[in-house]
Design a protein around this motif. Structure first.
Motif, mmCIF file in Angstrom:
data_model
loop_
_atom_site.group_PDB
_atom_site.id
_atom_site.type_symbol
_atom_site.label_atom_id
_atom_site.label_comp_id
_atom_site.label_asym_id
_atom_site.label_seq_id
_atom_site.Cartn_x
_atom_site.Cartn_y
_atom_site.Cartn_z
ATOM 1 N N MET A 4 19.084 40.509 -28.316
ATOM 2 C CA MET A 4 17.997 40.801 -28.514
ATOM 3 C C MET A 4 17.074 40.376 -30.791
ATOM 4 O O MET A 4 16.189 39.706 -30.372
ATOM 5 C CB MET A 4 16.829 42.417 -28.489
ATOM 6 N N LYS A 5 18.775 40.709 -31.112
ATOM 7 C CA LYS A 5 17.803 40.308 -32.578
ATOM 8 C C LYS A 5 17.972 38.678 -32.473
ATOM 9 O O LYS A 5 17.712 38.395 -33.463
ATOM 10 C CB LYS A 5 19.663 40.974 -33.567
ATOM 11 N N PHE A 6 18.873 38.407 -31.884
ATOM 12 C CA PHE A 6 18.835 36.152 -31.864
ATOM 13 C C PHE A 6 17.455 36.099 -31.833
ATOM 14 O O PHE A 6 17.136 34.982 -32.177
ATOM 15 C CB PHE A 6 20.151 35.974 -31.855
ATOM 16 N N CYS A 7 17.653 36.979 -30.094
ATOM 17 C CA CYS A 7 16.191 36.538 -29.781
ATOM 18 C C CYS A 7 14.519 36.646 -30.921
ATOM 19 O O CYS A 7 13.576 35.689 -31.021
ATOM 20 C CB CYS A 7 15.691 37.419 -28.909
ATOM 21 N N ALA A 8 14.859 37.666 -31.309
ATOM 22 C CA ALA A 8 14.277 37.569 -32.156
ATOM 23 C C ALA A 8 13.901 36.746 -33.764
ATOM 24 O O ALA A 8 12.793 36.719 -34.212
ATOM 25 C CB ALA A 8 13.901 39.736 -32.910
ATOM 26 N N LYS A 9 15.231 36.920 -33.983
ATOM 27 C CA LYS A 9 15.261 35.488 -35.343
ATOM 28 C C LYS A 9 14.843 34.067 -34.617
ATOM 29 O O LYS A 9 14.371 33.717 -36.137
ATOM 30 C CB LYS A 9 16.850 35.437 -35.232
ATOM 31 N N THR A 10 14.302 34.165 -33.756
ATOM 32 C CA THR A 10 14.034 32.557 -32.875
ATOM 33 C C THR A 10 12.265 32.731 -32.580
ATOM 34 O O THR A 10 12.257 31.400 -33.151
ATOM 35 C CB THR A 10 14.646 32.346 -31.171
ATOM 36 N N PHE A 49 8.053 31.136 -35.433
ATOM 37 C CA PHE A 49 6.829 30.862 -34.787
ATOM 38 C C PHE A 49 5.852 31.787 -34.821
ATOM 39 O O PHE A 49 5.066 31.464 -34.653
ATOM 40 C CB PHE A 49 7.480 30.599 -33.386
ATOM 41 N N GLY A 50 5.925 33.415 -35.021
ATOM 42 C CA GLY A 50 4.912 34.014 -35.895
ATOM 43 C C GLY A 50 4.803 34.506 -34.339
ATOM 44 O O GLY A 50 3.436 35.285 -34.247
ATOM 45 N N VAL A 51 5.938 34.483 -33.267
ATOM 46 C CA VAL A 51 5.294 35.132 -31.731
ATOM 47 C C VAL A 51 5.821 36.324 -31.846
ATOM 48 O O VAL A 51 7.158 36.431 -32.002
ATOM 49 C CB VAL A 51 5.744 34.463 -30.791
ATOM 50 N N LYS A 52 4.574 37.548 -31.656
ATOM 51 C CA LYS A 52 4.953 38.873 -31.627
ATOM 52 C C LYS A 52 6.657 39.206 -31.195
ATOM 53 O O LYS A 52 6.309 38.440 -29.332
ATOM 54 C CB LYS A 52 4.030 40.214 -31.481
ATOM 55 N N THR A 53 6.750 40.205 -30.421
ATOM 56 C CA THR A 53 8.837 39.368 -30.139
ATOM 57 C C THR A 53 8.750 41.099 -29.529
ATOM 58 O O THR A 53 9.589 42.087 -30.907
ATOM 59 C CB THR A 53 9.658 38.843 -30.730
ATOM 60 N N VAL A 69 16.703 55.285 -34.917
ATOM 61 C CA VAL A 69 16.462 53.658 -35.847
ATOM 62 C C VAL A 69 15.959 53.570 -36.941
ATOM 63 O O VAL A 69 14.551 54.442 -36.793
ATOM 64 C CB VAL A 69 15.822 53.260 -34.565
ATOM 65 N N SER A 70 15.543 52.302 -37.081
ATOM 66 C CA SER A 70 14.509 52.076 -38.617
ATOM 67 C C SER A 70 13.694 50.742 -38.579
ATOM 68 O O SER A 70 14.701 49.854 -37.865
ATOM 69 C CB SER A 70 15.980 51.950 -39.996
ATOM 70 N N VAL A 71 12.768 51.259 -37.935
ATOM 71 C CA VAL A 71 11.545 49.602 -37.537
ATOM 72 C C VAL A 71 10.473 49.636 -38.617
ATOM 73 O O VAL A 71 9.442 50.443 -38.854
ATOM 74 C CB VAL A 71 10.711 50.213 -36.501
ATOM 75 N N GLY A 72 10.621 48.605 -39.637
ATOM 76 C CA GLY A 72 9.643 48.378 -40.718
ATOM 77 C C GLY A 72 9.726 49.088 -41.884
ATOM 78 O O GLY A 72 9.233 49.744 -42.498
ATOM 79 N N GLY A 73 11.345 49.642 -41.736
ATOM 80 C CA GLY A 73 11.590 51.093 -43.042
ATOM 81 C C GLY A 73 11.101 51.987 -42.995
ATOM 82 O O GLY A 73 11.715 52.990 -43.587
ATOM 83 N N VAL A 74 10.624 52.505 -41.147
ATOM 84 C CA VAL A 74 10.450 53.835 -40.762
ATOM 85 C C VAL A 74 11.826 54.155 -40.021
ATOM 86 O O VAL A 74 11.829 53.779 -39.044
ATOM 87 C CB VAL A 74 8.601 53.825 -40.576
ATOM 88 N N GLY A 116 10.943 43.627 -32.608
ATOM 89 C CA GLY A 116 11.718 42.904 -32.945
ATOM 90 C C GLY A 116 11.854 42.379 -34.370
ATOM 91 O O GLY A 116 12.985 41.957 -34.637
ATOM 92 N N HIS A 117 10.655 42.075 -34.977
ATOM 93 C CA HIS A 117 11.257 41.294 -36.337
ATOM 94 C C HIS A 117 11.134 42.662 -37.368
ATOM 95 O O HIS A 117 11.011 41.795 -38.607
ATOM 96 C CB HIS A 117 9.577 40.454 -36.098
ATOM 97 N N GLN A 118 11.130 43.668 -36.818
ATOM 98 C CA GLN A 118 10.863 44.432 -37.366
ATOM 99 C C GLN A 118 11.816 45.541 -37.922
ATOM 100 O O GLN A 118 12.448 46.688 -38.768
ATOM 101 C CB GLN A 118 9.576 46.481 -37.540
ATOM 102 N N VAL A 119 12.994 45.769 -36.601
ATOM 103 C CA VAL A 119 13.834 46.403 -36.750
ATOM 104 C C VAL A 119 14.797 45.643 -38.070
ATOM 105 O O VAL A 119 15.984 44.978 -38.190
ATOM 106 C CB VAL A 119 14.816 46.177 -35.254
ATOM 107 N N ASP A 120 15.945 47.242 -38.224
ATOM 108 C CA ASP A 120 17.153 47.331 -39.384
ATOM 109 C C ASP A 120 18.214 46.808 -37.827
ATOM 110 O O ASP A 120 18.651 47.822 -37.541
ATOM 111 C CB ASP A 120 16.506 48.793 -39.793
ATOM 112 N N TRP A 121 18.532 46.137 -37.677
ATOM 113 C CA TRP A 121 19.508 45.848 -37.037
ATOM 114 C C TRP A 121 20.494 46.143 -36.595
ATOM 115 O O TRP A 121 21.596 46.578 -36.864
ATOM 116 C CB TRP A 121 19.620 43.899 -36.448
#
Ligand code: FAD
Ligand code: FES
Ligand code: MG
Length: 269
Positions: A183-189, A193-197, A217-222, A235-240
């Motif tokens: 999931m982390k690498f899908c989000a990185k991919t 491209f700026g596609v919400k994941t 968990v921490s998402v977007g610092g929250v 996925g772009h906001q998750v602290d993996w």
């Protein structure tokens, strides 16, 4: 199929309300631990829930030993927020390993809502592939990969994902579910491209109702609790790194528990 099992469980109250993306917390018997499992499918008329699980430790191994007609002491759900389903346009659903069971109802719901659904499913090898036809049946296009090339296309799910994004075709949303690293690498991919994941996080859960704090968990610092605020997150906001670290917290205890169980009940051939 090695180590992956599908159970249909009579649970009419859960089946009545289940929606794509939700999960149950089960306890095999009164001495057992609680574990979360995704609701892979449901039949409201029959009053049944389908779960698909992989044997990875004591509880999943014990669960695999149950036979038709046996009972599960607690089967609590549906828990978690359902996956956000809307007509986005074109949606790519990516599943790694047994998460094809999690993505199938999501792909189905996205298609019913009017989206064009492109699904990508990947597994380590051919023996771990299941529900290929079922996922194809709810998708406009299906791409299958295996790490070793023993079935369909050789490679990781991120490769066709990147290719689809590179075509320049408008992709409105990606849902990626599977092992955390995938999931982390899908989000990185998708990030460049700026596609919400959307990813479905799988931290350790105990009560599944937001009270124990275990699934933090921490998402977007929250700080979020995956069981009640998720399990779906951006996925772009998750602290993996935090997720990986917390998933490993009980490794010693899990290993000890498994060894203890094996010495008591032996290994299965
Ligand atoms: P253990 O040896 O105890 O643990 C092995 C690993 O599993 C641990 O290192 C840890 O990372 C994870 N784990 C252990 N205990 C828990 C727990 N209480 N909660 C979450 N993770 C844990 N697995 C499936 O096979 N099918 C599913 O559909 C599925 N859906 C899930 C949905 C959610 C929302 C979450 C959070 C997890 C899901 N899992 C699913 C993972 C499943 O819960 C773990 O594989 C299971 O708990 C392992 O238990 P064990 O005693 O067999 O293994
Ligand atoms: Fe206890 Fe989420 S599992 S707060
Ligand atoms: Mg366990």
């Amino acid at each position: 199929m090695p180590d992956i099992h599908l159970f249909k469980v009579a649970a009419p109250n859960v089946a009545k309300k289940a929606q794509a993306g939700q999960f149950v917390v089960i306890r095999i018997d009164e001495r057992g631990e609680r574990i979360p499992l995704t609701i892979a499918d449901w039949d409201r008329e029959e009053g049944s829930i389908t779960i698909v699980f992989m044997e990875v430790g004591t509880t999943t191994r014990r669960l695999a030993l149950l036979e038709t007609g046996d009972f599960i002491a607690d089967f609590i759900g549906p828990l978690g927020l359902p996956t956000h389903i809307e007509k986005f346009g074109t949606v790519i659903c990516v599943a790694g390993g047994f998460a094809v069971a999690t993505i199938m109802p999501i792909a189905r719901a996205m298609r019913i809502e009017g989206n064009r659904v492109i699904s990508i499913m990947g597994a380590r090898n051919k023996s771990l592939i299941f529900w290929e036809d079922k996922l194809r049946g709810v998708s406009d296009q299906l791409i299958v990969t295996t790490d070793d090339g023993s079935h369909a296309r050789q490679g990781l799910v991120t490769e066709p994902l990147k290719e689809l994004l590179e075509t320049g075709e408008k992709i409105d949303r990606v849902i990626a579910i599977g092992p955390s690293i995938m999931m982390k690498f899908c989000a990185k991919t998708t990030q460049p491209f700026g596609v919400k994941t959307i990813v479905s996080l799988n931290p350790i859960m105990v009560d599944g109702t937001g009270m124990c704090g275990c699934c933090r968990v921490s998402v977007g610092g929250v700080t979020k609790f995956a069981c009640v605020d998720g399990p779906d997150f951006d996925g772009h906001q998750v602290d993996w790194d935090l997720l990986f670290a917390r998933q490993r917290i009980y490794l010693d205890e899990e290993k000890r528990s498994f060894e203890q169980w094996q010495s008591q009940y032996g290994t299965r051939s």
